[in-house]
Design a protein around this motif. Structure first.
Motif, short mmCIF file in Angstrom:
data_model
loop_
_atom_site.label_atom_id
_atom_site.label_comp_id
_atom_site.label_asym_id
_atom_site.label_seq_id
_atom_site.Cartn_x
_atom_site.Cartn_y
_atom_site.Cartn_z
N LYS A 81 -3.95 15.51 -7.04
CA LYS A 81 -2.50 15.33 -7.12
C LYS A 81 -1.94 14.73 -5.82
O LYS A 81 -1.14 13.80 -5.86
N GLU A 82 -2.36 15.26 -4.68
CA GLU A 82 -1.89 14.78 -3.37
C GLU A 82 -2.22 13.30 -3.17
O GLU A 82 -1.40 12.53 -2.66
N VAL A 83 -3.40 12.87 -3.57
CA VAL A 83 -3.82 11.48 -3.41
C VAL A 83 -2.99 10.57 -4.31
O VAL A 83 -2.50 9.52 -3.87
N VAL A 84 -2.82 10.95 -5.55
CA VAL A 84 -2.02 10.14 -6.47
C VAL A 84 -0.57 10.07 -6.01
O VAL A 84 0.07 9.01 -6.10
N GLU A 85 -0.04 11.17 -5.49
CA GLU A 85 1.33 11.13 -4.95
C GLU A 85 1.42 10.18 -3.76
O GLU A 85 2.41 9.45 -3.62
N LEU A 90 -0.47 7.52 -3.27
CA LEU A 90 -0.54 6.18 -3.85
C LEU A 90 0.80 5.79 -4.48
O LEU A 90 1.24 4.64 -4.36
N HIS A 91 1.44 6.73 -5.14
CA HIS A 91 2.74 6.47 -5.75
C HIS A 91 3.78 6.09 -4.69
O HIS A 91 4.55 5.15 -4.86
N ARG A 92 3.79 6.84 -3.58
CA ARG A 92 4.72 6.53 -2.48
C ARG A 92 4.38 5.18 -1.84
O ARG A 92 5.26 4.47 -1.38
N TRP A 93 3.10 4.85 -1.79
CA TRP A 93 2.66 3.61 -1.16
C TRP A 93 2.98 2.38 -2.02
O TRP A 93 3.42 1.36 -1.51
N ALA A 94 2.76 2.48 -3.31
CA ALA A 94 2.88 1.33 -4.21
C ALA A 94 4.31 0.82 -4.24
O ALA A 94 5.26 1.57 -4.16
N GLY A 95 4.44 -0.46 -4.32
CA GLY A 95 5.76 -1.05 -4.39
C GLY A 95 5.72 -2.53 -4.11
O GLY A 95 4.68 -3.18 -4.21
N HIS A 96 6.86 -3.04 -3.73
CA HIS A 96 7.04 -4.46 -3.47
C HIS A 96 6.02 -4.96 -2.45
O HIS A 96 5.89 -4.39 -1.36
N ARG A 97 5.33 -6.01 -2.81
CA ARG A 97 4.37 -6.69 -1.92
C ARG A 97 3.21 -5.81 -1.48
O ARG A 97 2.69 -5.96 -0.38
N ARG A 98 2.81 -4.89 -2.31
CA ARG A 98 1.63 -4.08 -2.04
C ARG A 98 0.49 -4.59 -2.91
O ARG A 98 0.71 -5.09 -4.01
N ARG A 99 -0.74 -4.42 -2.43
CA ARG A 99 -1.91 -4.83 -3.20
C ARG A 99 -3.04 -3.83 -2.96
O ARG A 99 -3.40 -3.57 -1.82
N HIS A 155 -4.17 7.33 -14.87
CA HIS A 155 -2.78 7.26 -15.34
C HIS A 155 -1.92 6.48 -14.34
O HIS A 155 -1.10 5.63 -14.73
N TRP A 156 -2.08 6.76 -13.05
CA TRP A 156 -1.34 6.02 -12.02
C TRP A 156 -1.67 4.54 -12.09
O TRP A 156 -0.79 3.69 -12.01
N VAL A 175 -2.57 2.73 -14.60
CA VAL A 175 -1.90 2.09 -15.74
C VAL A 175 -0.46 1.75 -15.37
O VAL A 175 0.01 0.64 -15.61
N ARG A 176 0.22 2.72 -14.78
CA ARG A 176 1.63 2.50 -14.41
C ARG A 176 1.79 1.41 -13.36
O ARG A 176 2.76 0.65 -13.38
N TRP A 177 0.88 1.35 -12.40
CA TRP A 177 0.98 0.41 -11.29
C TRP A 177 0.00 -0.75 -11.41
O TRP A 177 -0.43 -1.32 -10.42
N ASP A 178 -0.31 -1.13 -12.64
CA ASP A 178 -1.27 -2.21 -12.88
C ASP A 178 -0.92 -3.49 -12.12
O ASP A 178 -1.80 -4.22 -11.68
#
Length: 168
Positions: A55-59, A61-70, A90-91, A93-96
């Motif tokens: 859970k901590e790792v996916v959270e 990644l969720h905070r990291w992902a965004g504009h101009r991230r790869r 699951h993460w 899929v959302r951040w494909d």
């Protein structure tokens, strides 16, 4: 352009053992989120030892992902990711739109690099069986490691691990 590596609080040096490796992965992804690292490359034969489903790792990644991230992932086989890390799947899929997944053309795990790379810091398992390796902020090592990963990504891999499977 190389970022100022003095901003990266992650340790540099040797590490030993599976739990030390897993904690460094957790810390790196937390750092990537808090410092807005633009790019991450994760490479491993199957990611079975990685804490990607936590859970901590996916959270992080969720905070990291965004504009101009790869996020680029390279694996010999993604079966363990799907089986062991459902939160991550699951993460993903959302951040494909920020994830590029490549399947390496390799015969075995011993030849695959086991690396977490960013422009600011890297973690490399030199012995994936014992989870021993090094971490570094050194610009020369970061550049060398990226060149090695690029060779795999460009000439020794093909698209893999789709976010969804189309069809009946």
């Amino acid at each position: 352009m190389q970022a100022d590596n003095h901003e990266c609080p992650l340790p540099a040096g040797r590490f030993e053992g599976r739990e030390a490796f897993r904690q460094l992965v957790r810390d790196a992804l937390t750092g990537a989120a808090s410092q807005a690292w633009p790019e991450l490359v994760l490479s491993d034969f199957d990611f079975a030892d990685w804490p990607l489903g936590e859970k901590e790792v996916v959270e992080s990644l969720h905070r990291w992902a965004g504009h101009r991230r790869r996020l680029t992932m390279l694996a010999g086989n993604f079966d363990a990711v799907a089986r062991l890390h459902p939160r991550f799947v699951h993460w993903r899929v959302r951040w494909d739109h920020v994830v590029v997944a490549r399947k390496a053309r390799t015969l075995g795990s011993e030849e695959m690099p086991s690396v977490l790379w960013s422009p600011m810091w890297m973690l490399q398992r030199l012995d994936p069986v014992r989870s021993n390796g090094v971490s570094s902020r050194e610009a020369q090592r970061l550049t060398w490691q990226r060149e090695q990963l690029d060779e795999w990504l460009q000439s020794r891999s093909a698209p893999g691990f789709p976010a969804s499977v189309l069809g009946l």
